[in-house]
Design a protein around this motif. Structure first.
Motif, PDB file in Angstrom:
ATOM      1  N   LEU A 151     -47.745 -35.406 -49.318  1.00 49.12           N
ATOM      2  CA  LEU A 151     -48.808 -35.624 -48.131  1.00 49.12           C
ATOM      3  C   LEU A 151     -48.467 -37.193 -47.322  1.00 49.12           C
ATOM      4  CD1 LEU A 151     -51.542 -34.814 -50.896  1.00 49.12           C
ATOM      5  CD2 LEU A 151     -50.867 -33.818 -48.734  1.00 49.12           C
ATOM      6  N   ILE A 152     -47.869 -38.220 -48.092  1.00 49.44           N
ATOM      7  CA  ILE A 152     -47.176 -38.927 -48.114  1.00 49.44           C
ATOM      8  C   ILE A 152     -46.217 -38.925 -47.525  1.00 49.44           C
ATOM      9  CG2 ILE A 152     -46.896 -41.314 -48.274  1.00 49.44           C
ATOM     10  CD1 ILE A 152     -48.371 -41.485 -50.358  1.00 49.44           C
ATOM     11  N   PRO A 153     -46.075 -39.398 -45.711  1.00 51.64           N
ATOM     12  CA  PRO A 153     -44.769 -38.898 -44.716  1.00 51.64           C
ATOM     13  C   PRO A 153     -44.107 -40.355 -45.822  1.00 51.64           C
ATOM     14  CG  PRO A 153     -46.610 -39.511 -43.604  1.00 51.64           C
ATOM     15  CD  PRO A 153     -47.340 -39.380 -45.114  1.00 51.64           C
ATOM     16  N   GLU A 154     -42.069 -39.570 -45.407  1.00 51.97           N
ATOM     17  CA  GLU A 154     -41.565 -41.359 -45.819  1.00 51.97           C
ATOM     18  C   GLU A 154     -41.514 -42.002 -44.559  1.00 51.97           C
ATOM     19  OE1 GLU A 154     -37.985 -38.209 -46.883  1.00 51.97           O
ATOM     20  OE2 GLU A 154     -38.787 -37.350 -48.349  1.00 51.97           O
ATOM     21  N   GLU A 155     -41.388 -41.085 -43.836  1.00 46.14           N
ATOM     22  CA  GLU A 155     -41.666 -41.727 -42.033  1.00 46.14           C
ATOM     23  C   GLU A 155     -42.295 -41.787 -41.183  1.00 46.14           C
ATOM     24  OE1 GLU A 155     -37.872 -42.000 -40.119  1.00 46.14           O
ATOM     25  OE2 GLU A 155     -36.442 -41.950 -42.453  1.00 46.14           O
ATOM     26  N   PRO A 156     -44.112 -42.721 -41.534  1.00 43.18           N
ATOM     27  CA  PRO A 156     -45.049 -42.643 -41.239  1.00 43.18           C
ATOM     28  C   PRO A 156     -44.561 -42.883 -40.069  1.00 43.18           C
ATOM     29  CG  PRO A 156     -45.342 -43.398 -43.032  1.00 43.18           C
ATOM     30  CD  PRO A 156     -44.318 -43.572 -43.107  1.00 43.18           C
ATOM     31  N   THR A 157     -45.452 -42.353 -39.094  1.00 41.71           N
ATOM     32  CA  THR A 157     -45.261 -42.533 -36.616  1.00 41.71           C
ATOM     33  C   THR A 157     -46.155 -42.267 -36.121  1.00 41.71           C
ATOM     34  OG1 THR A 157     -43.762 -42.162 -35.216  1.00 41.71           O
ATOM     35  CG2 THR A 157     -43.852 -39.934 -36.749  1.00 41.71           C
ATOM     36  N   ILE A 158     -46.530 -42.664 -35.030  1.00 42.00           N
ATOM     37  CA  ILE A 158     -47.942 -42.716 -34.454  1.00 42.00           C
ATOM     38  C   ILE A 158     -47.536 -42.196 -32.731  1.00 42.00           C
ATOM     39  CG2 ILE A 158     -49.796 -44.223 -35.751  1.00 42.00           C
ATOM     40  CD1 ILE A 158     -48.775 -46.177 -32.839  1.00 42.00           C
TER      41      ILE A 158
END
Length: 293
Positions: A66-73
């Motif tokens: 559910l929580i990305p390892e490397e969040p990006t926009i």
């Protein structure tokens, strides 16, 4: 002494009986809350996964964390900078608004006529309209397409809109609400010199505002999220609606799920805003329609 013992025993039994009832009641409430909470979790999880996927890189899409390892926009930047997205957004907005206005107008007009006018065969007309609810949309797609092709409506706004300019559900909903409008009000308006259209517009319509609001919201959301018919009737990417356009974010080999989920997350915002602002009209309209049915 014996009478006192009997009274004490009776009061004790009543106390334990009341405690048992309260315990059962509390247990029932607890079970209901658990079921509601579980149902709420099931309803929210697809939205959580959608937002989570929209914040992932392509290599991480199939990781179910559910929580990305490397969040990006970067996905949001790509979608918002893509000029096609704005075109699809405008197409969906125009079609949803025009179809909503048309459906609310004609559904209310037909529902009022079926409710307040006495003419031969009106019940047959009402039953015929309701019977269309039992026909699956998939069975109507081919006749709709042949009609659109014959009249030159393919790849046009009208070709996308015409199946929804009037709805059987809306006619039923409005008829049920118009039955609560007292005939004395209508007769008083006729005595005052209003014609039938003015009576419908100025007297009857203001009295059924909850139903109008609920119907408008349902029709708008239904057209905003429609996919099958817009996909079939449109040929050019410029005429795609938002759901159809989002499905094209990919190629023949792989589908860019992170971009699809990003576009879906953005396109969900208008529906959430509409629901949060007008949810009281939805609940009130549906509840009152159920009571009147």
């Amino acid at each position: 002494m014996a009478s006192q013992d009997i009274a004490v025993k009776a009061s004790t039994d009543a106390l334990f009986s009341g405690s048992s009832r309260n315990s059962r009641r509390n247990m029932g409430q607890f079970i209901r809350w658990v079921l509601l909470f579980g149902g709420g979790i099931l309803m929210v999880m697809p939205i959580v996964f959608m937002i989570s996927t929209s914040l992932k890189f392509p290599f991480e899409v199939y990781n179910l964390n559910l929580i990305p390892e490397e969040p990006t926009i970067e996905n949001y930047t790509y979608v918002l900078e893509d000029g096609r997205f704005y075109g699809w957004f405008i197409n969906s907005l125009v079609i949803a608004i025009l179809t909503t206005v048309s459906a609310v107008f004609f559904d209310a007009l037909v529902g009022y006529a079926l409710c307040k006018f006495k003419f031969p065969g009106r019940y047959l007309v009402f039953i015929a309209i309701l019977s269309t609810l039992m026909i699956p949309t998939e069975m109507l797609v081919i006749p709709w397409y042949l009609m659109s092709k014959s009249f030159g409506w393919l790849d046009t706004y009208w070709g996308i809109m015409f199946p929804g300019v009037m709805t059987a559900f809306g006619t039923f909903l409005m008829k049920q609400f118009f039955e609560t409008v007292p005939d004395d009000f209508l007769e008083a308006a006729r005595i005052d010199g209003l014609n039938e259209f003015q009576i419908w517009w100025q007297v009857a319509m203001p009295l059924v505002r909850p139903a109008l609001a609920a119907l408008a919201i349902f029709v708008f959301l239904g057209n905003w999220t429609a996919f099958i018919w817009p996909l079939i009737v449109t040929n050019s990417a410029e005429m795609y609606t938002l759901p159809v356009g989002l499905s094209s974010f990919g190629d023949e080999v792989d589908v860019a799920w992170e971009l699809i989920m990003t576009g879906a997350a953005i396109s969900t915002l208008p529906t959430l805003v509409v629901f949060l602002i007008f949810q009281r009209f939805i609940i009130r309209g549906v509840v009152m329609a159920g009571l009147k049915g």
